[in-house]
Scaffold this motif. Structure first.
Motif, PDB file in Angstrom:
ATOM      1  N   HIS A 119       0.836  -1.188   0.000  1.00 57.04           N
ATOM      2  CA  HIS A 119       0.000   0.000   0.000  1.00 57.04           C
ATOM      3  C   HIS A 119       0.879   1.250   0.000  1.00 57.04           C
ATOM      4  O   HIS A 119       2.068   1.175   0.272  1.00 57.04           O
ATOM      5  CB  HIS A 119      -0.953   0.027   1.199  1.00 57.04           C
ATOM      6  CG  HIS A 119      -0.271   0.193   2.515  1.00 57.04           C
ATOM      7  ND1 HIS A 119       0.292  -0.859   3.194  1.00 57.04           N
ATOM      8  CD2 HIS A 119      -0.064   1.296   3.276  1.00 57.04           C
ATOM      9  CE1 HIS A 119       0.821  -0.420   4.321  1.00 57.04           C
ATOM     10  NE2 HIS A 119       0.630   0.884   4.398  1.00 57.04           N
ATOM     11  N   GLN A 131       0.696   5.425   1.296  1.00 55.20           N
ATOM     12  CA  GLN A 131      -0.026   6.440   2.053  1.00 55.20           C
ATOM     13  C   GLN A 131       0.513   7.811   1.677  1.00 55.20           C
ATOM     14  O   GLN A 131       1.726   8.042   1.705  1.00 55.20           O
ATOM     15  CB  GLN A 131       0.119   6.236   3.556  1.00 55.20           C
ATOM     16  CG  GLN A 131      -0.610   7.309   4.351  1.00 55.20           C
ATOM     17  CD  GLN A 131      -0.378   7.203   5.842  1.00 55.20           C
ATOM     18  OE1 GLN A 131       0.498   6.486   6.301  1.00 55.20           O
ATOM     19  NE2 GLN A 131      -1.161   7.940   6.609  1.00 55.20           N
ATOM     20  N   TRP A 154      -9.560   6.043   1.056  1.00 56.56           N
ATOM     21  CA  TRP A 154      -8.668   5.164   0.302  1.00 56.56           C
ATOM     22  C   TRP A 154      -9.331   4.605  -0.940  1.00 56.56           C
ATOM     23  O   TRP A 154     -10.550   4.495  -1.028  1.00 56.56           O
ATOM     24  CB  TRP A 154      -8.106   4.035   1.167  1.00 56.56           C
ATOM     25  CG  TRP A 154      -9.078   2.949   1.537  1.00 56.56           C
ATOM     26  CD1 TRP A 154      -9.328   1.796   0.846  1.00 56.56           C
ATOM     27  CD2 TRP A 154      -9.916   2.903   2.686  1.00 56.56           C
ATOM     28  NE1 TRP A 154     -10.261   1.048   1.489  1.00 56.56           N
ATOM     29  CE2 TRP A 154     -10.644   1.697   2.636  1.00 56.56           C
ATOM     30  CE3 TRP A 154     -10.134   3.758   3.760  1.00 56.56           C
ATOM     31  CZ2 TRP A 154     -11.569   1.339   3.604  1.00 56.56           C
ATOM     32  CZ3 TRP A 154     -11.051   3.397   4.719  1.00 56.56           C
ATOM     33  CH2 TRP A 154     -11.743   2.201   4.640  1.00 56.56           C
ATOM     34  N   PHE A 186      -3.859   5.086   0.237  1.00 55.43           N
ATOM     35  CA  PHE A 186      -4.480   5.710   1.393  1.00 55.43           C
ATOM     36  C   PHE A 186      -4.064   7.176   1.450  1.00 55.43           C
ATOM     37  O   PHE A 186      -2.879   7.480   1.329  1.00 55.43           O
ATOM     38  CB  PHE A 186      -4.047   5.000   2.686  1.00 55.43           C
ATOM     39  CG  PHE A 186      -4.563   3.586   2.759  1.00 55.43           C
ATOM     40  CD1 PHE A 186      -5.708   3.300   3.483  1.00 55.43           C
ATOM     41  CD2 PHE A 186      -3.913   2.560   2.090  1.00 55.43           C
ATOM     42  CE1 PHE A 186      -6.195   2.003   3.539  1.00 55.43           C
ATOM     43  CE2 PHE A 186      -4.396   1.266   2.148  1.00 55.43           C
ATOM     44  CZ  PHE A 186      -5.540   0.980   2.878  1.00 55.43           C
TER      45      PHE A 186
END
Length: 142
Positions: A14, A16, A49, A54
């Motif tokens: 992921h 961010q 998200w 995110f």
């Protein structure tokens, strides 16, 4: 809490982004992700998200009070028309042009557009063209 399926072998789990103005970022990402047909995964007051991207405000528990630096994120587009629509939607939603839709020299068929999101992240939509879809691998040099 919702269960998640793990996918082994992915390069990135992921990403961010911690942004200065969550509302402006949400407006931008809603517009470009809609064009790219990537649904909103969810959100709350301090974050939202899409898939494994995110985005949160600096005061969210996940951010620890610090903004992230400038990043380059490239999203795959279905075709050239989607790249063009991504660029138009991003501009209309507060993005800044960082490279109009067009062919790039990275490899034959590389068609992309670049936008700066409200925090200056370089956000790209790319269609690799039909020539590269049938090839088992493509060597890209930067």
């Amino acid at each position: 809490m919702e269960s998640m399926e793990l996918h082994r072998g992915r390069l990135i789990d992921h990403i961010q982004l911690v942004v200065a103005d969550l509302r402006a970022s949400r407006r931008f990402y809603e517009a470009v992700m809609d064009v790219l047909e990537i649904p909103l995964g969810g959100g709350a007051e301090a974050h939202f998200w899409y898939d494994e991207l995110f985005v949160s405000s600096a005061d969210s528990p996940e951010a620890m009070g610090k903004l992230t630096g400038r990043h380059h994120l490239a999203f795959q587009a279905r075709d050239r028309a989607t790249v063009d629509a991504f660029h138009r939607a991003g501009l209309a939603a507060g993005g800044t042009d960082n490279g109009a839709p067009g062919e790039r020299t990275y490899h034959p068929g590389y068609y992309a557009a670049f936008l700066l999101d409200p925090d200056g992240n370089n956000i790209e939509a790319v269609h690799h063209g039909e020539a590269t879809r049938s090839a088992p691998s493509v060597k890209i040099s930067f």
